[in-house]
Motif scaffolding. Structure first.
Motif, mmCIF file in Angstrom:
data_model
loop_
_atom_site.group_PDB
_atom_site.id
_atom_site.type_symbol
_atom_site.label_atom_id
_atom_site.label_comp_id
_atom_site.label_asym_id
_atom_site.label_seq_id
_atom_site.Cartn_x
_atom_site.Cartn_y
_atom_site.Cartn_z
ATOM 1 N N TYR A 203 -44.813 -102.526 70.819
ATOM 2 C CA TYR A 203 -44.704 -101.128 71.057
ATOM 3 C C TYR A 203 -45.557 -100.605 72.137
ATOM 4 C CZ TYR A 203 -48.649 -102.690 67.930
ATOM 5 O OH TYR A 203 -49.739 -103.707 67.178
ATOM 6 N N GLY A 204 -45.121 -100.912 73.370
ATOM 7 C CA GLY A 204 -45.824 -100.373 74.463
ATOM 8 C C GLY A 204 -45.311 -99.103 75.014
ATOM 9 N N ALA A 205 -45.821 -98.629 76.067
ATOM 10 C CA ALA A 205 -46.057 -97.319 76.608
ATOM 11 C C ALA A 205 -45.090 -97.661 78.023
ATOM 12 C CB ALA A 205 -47.236 -96.505 76.855
ATOM 13 N N TYR A 206 -43.886 -97.138 78.309
ATOM 14 C CA TYR A 206 -43.253 -97.476 79.505
ATOM 15 C C TYR A 206 -42.567 -96.230 80.285
ATOM 16 C CZ TYR A 206 -43.038 -101.562 76.418
ATOM 17 O OH TYR A 206 -43.493 -102.552 75.749
ATOM 18 N N SER A 207 -42.988 -95.133 80.119
ATOM 19 C CA SER A 207 -42.571 -94.072 80.889
ATOM 20 C C SER A 207 -43.509 -93.016 80.753
ATOM 21 C CB SER A 207 -41.172 -93.549 80.584
ATOM 22 O OG SER A 207 -41.286 -92.613 79.400
ATOM 23 N N ASN A 208 -43.441 -91.588 81.659
ATOM 24 C CA ASN A 208 -44.279 -90.653 81.522
ATOM 25 C C ASN A 208 -43.615 -89.474 80.658
ATOM 26 O OD1 ASN A 208 -46.457 -91.327 83.527
ATOM 27 N ND2 ASN A 208 -44.739 -91.092 85.065
ATOM 28 N N ASN A 209 -42.372 -89.787 79.994
ATOM 29 C CA ASN A 209 -41.553 -88.796 79.509
ATOM 30 C C ASN A 209 -42.214 -88.568 78.046
ATOM 31 O OD1 ASN A 209 -39.717 -87.160 78.342
ATOM 32 N ND2 ASN A 209 -38.146 -88.125 79.343
ATOM 33 N N LEU A 210 -42.845 -87.462 78.054
ATOM 34 C CA LEU A 210 -43.397 -87.083 76.593
ATOM 35 C C LEU A 210 -42.434 -86.276 75.653
ATOM 36 C CD1 LEU A 210 -47.124 -86.377 77.670
ATOM 37 C CD2 LEU A 210 -45.957 -88.573 76.850
ATOM 38 N N PHE A 211 -41.339 -85.950 76.461
ATOM 39 C CA PHE A 211 -40.475 -84.895 75.889
ATOM 40 C C PHE A 211 -39.463 -85.853 74.971
ATOM 41 C CE2 PHE A 211 -42.418 -82.949 79.546
ATOM 42 C CZ PHE A 211 -42.838 -81.738 78.859
ATOM 43 N N ARG A 212 -39.844 -86.594 74.029
ATOM 44 C CA ARG A 212 -38.818 -87.351 73.504
ATOM 45 C C ARG A 212 -38.990 -87.058 71.887
ATOM 46 N NH1 ARG A 212 -36.691 -91.408 76.712
ATOM 47 N NH2 ARG A 212 -37.816 -91.988 78.280
ATOM 48 N N ASN A 213 -38.048 -87.034 71.192
ATOM 49 C CA ASN A 213 -37.882 -86.856 69.526
ATOM 50 C C ASN A 213 -39.103 -87.428 68.937
ATOM 51 O OD1 ASN A 213 -35.696 -85.395 70.331
ATOM 52 N ND2 ASN A 213 -34.263 -86.315 69.048
ATOM 53 N N SER A 214 -39.311 -88.801 69.325
ATOM 54 C CA SER A 214 -40.083 -89.589 68.604
ATOM 55 C C SER A 214 -41.645 -89.027 68.704
ATOM 56 C CB SER A 214 -40.129 -91.186 68.841
ATOM 57 O OG SER A 214 -40.596 -91.166 70.274
ATOM 58 N N VAL A 215 -41.883 -88.507 69.986
ATOM 59 C CA VAL A 215 -43.213 -88.097 70.178
ATOM 60 C C VAL A 215 -43.487 -86.586 69.384
ATOM 61 C CG1 VAL A 215 -44.622 -86.750 71.900
ATOM 62 C CG2 VAL A 215 -43.150 -88.657 72.610
ATOM 63 N N VAL A 216 -42.489 -85.933 69.025
ATOM 64 C CA VAL A 216 -42.461 -84.678 68.330
ATOM 65 C C VAL A 216 -42.739 -85.201 66.838
ATOM 66 C CG1 VAL A 216 -41.267 -82.418 67.260
ATOM 67 C CG2 VAL A 216 -41.050 -83.094 69.846
ATOM 68 N N ARG A 217 -41.897 -86.071 66.430
ATOM 69 C CA ARG A 217 -41.789 -86.674 64.865
ATOM 70 C C ARG A 217 -43.345 -87.243 64.708
ATOM 71 N NH1 ARG A 217 -36.715 -88.619 65.925
ATOM 72 N NH2 ARG A 217 -37.528 -90.711 65.939
#
Length: 328
Positions: A203-217
């Motif tokens: 369950y790593g962090a691999y990008s700077n993109n915080l605009f993803r559905n799972s971030v909102v959920r």
């Protein structure tokens, strides 16, 4: 498609149900954390002390080792402590170098001691944990460079350590997953692509993109890791704006060819869920040797719940079998 493109679809989706045993893990962790100030509101030292206290119950118990030793390994940034767990029954003669999570800021080889011992016991392999220097004292790329140097040291000192240098793996969780694949990429780019047999990415962090559905959920704080803490962690770890786009950190911004085999442990109820699915997709697209498994109802850091959660034990066993298959 650019890796930083917003990836929202509407609606962004309802959260998945949490496994009941994982829900108990979340509840206990939240109750213990509520006894202290929020970690970003106190000094770094105090925040780390709080994190160690909250995590301590989950690092206890579990497999007993035949031996546990500590060393200080020379790196380009000075000595780094490592902890070497040797299980009573060794099935694999190599070693699994483990890089703990904690947002590059918190946690340690103490908070992740049971995680490492579980791997050692279940896979029958020596596990070497790296106590890399954390942010903000060490900003990118220092922690990554320390991990690379330790992996090279383990390979060079294999005979003295009693391990097979042809059977080295690296792995880690959360920030440690980022550092693990960053280590693989660095070794590839610096002419040592075959030094590692494989990598385990939990369950790593691999990008700077915080605009993803799972971030909102899952990023509101109800599932352990919050978007608020993700921003705090990254702001402490990254010293210059340009480093956000360094391919050794912003993994999905780089080419993924030429990496060793990968095993991805993916948590369903996690702000980083979509990042992990995207990494798997990108690896498959370039023909990489990759296996991935989504563990339903799990949250970030769920491996630490192994004392009460069957699904955590399942993930450890799945990884142990993968390590043994890839040992060669």
């Amino acid at each position: 498609m650019h890796p930083e493109d917003p990836a929202f679809t509407l609606p962004t989706g309802a959260p998945a149900p949490v496994d009941p045993q994982i829900r108990e893990f979340l509840s206990r962790m939240a109750a213990d954390a509520a006894k202290y100030p929020r970690r970003d509101t106190v000094s770094i030292a105090e925040g780390r002390r709080i994190a160690e206290a909250v995590r301590a119950p989950w690092a206890q118990g579990g497999p007993a080792m035949a031996s546990t030793d500590e060393r200080y390994v020379p790196t380009r940034h000075g000595p780094v402590r490592v902890r070497i767990h040797t299980p009573a029954k060794r099935v694999m003669p190599g070693a699994f170098v483990y890089i703990h999570g904690g947002g590059f800021v918190l946690f340690s080889i103490d908070t992740h001691d049971r995680v490492m011992r579980e791997y050692a016991e279940r896979a029958g392999i020596v596990v070497i944990g790296i106590d890399y220097t954390r942010a903000p004292e060490a900003k990118f790329p220092q922690p990554l460079q320390e991990c690379v140097d330790v992996v090279r040291w383990v390979h060079a000192q294999a005979a003295e350590l009693g391990i097979d240098p042809r059977q080295l793996f690296v792995g880690g969780d959360s920030a440690g997953g980022n550092l693990s694949i960053g280590t693989c990429m660095t070794l590839r780019d610096e002419g040592e692509p075959d030094l590692l047999r494989g990598a385990v990415l939990n369950y790593g962090a691999y990008s700077n993109n915080l605009f993803r559905n799972s971030v909102v959920r899952y990023g509101a704080g109800d599932y352990g890791l919050s978007l608020h803490m993700m921003i705090w962690f990254r702001g402490l770890h990254i010293g210059r704006g340009q480093d956000f786009y360094d391919r050794r950190y912003n993994i999905l911004g780089d080419t993924l060819e030429g990496l060793p085999p990968m095993f991805l442990v993916i948590t369903e109820c996690d702000p980083l869920y979509d990042d992990n699915l995207e990494l798997e997709r990108r690896l498959r697209a370039v023909g990489a040797d990759v296996e991935a498994k989504v563990y339903p109802g799990t949250v970030h850091s769920f491996l630490e719940a192994v004392s009460i959660a069957d699904v955590a034990g399942e993930a450890f066993d799945d990884t142990a079998r993968w390590l043994q298959r890839k040992a060669g």
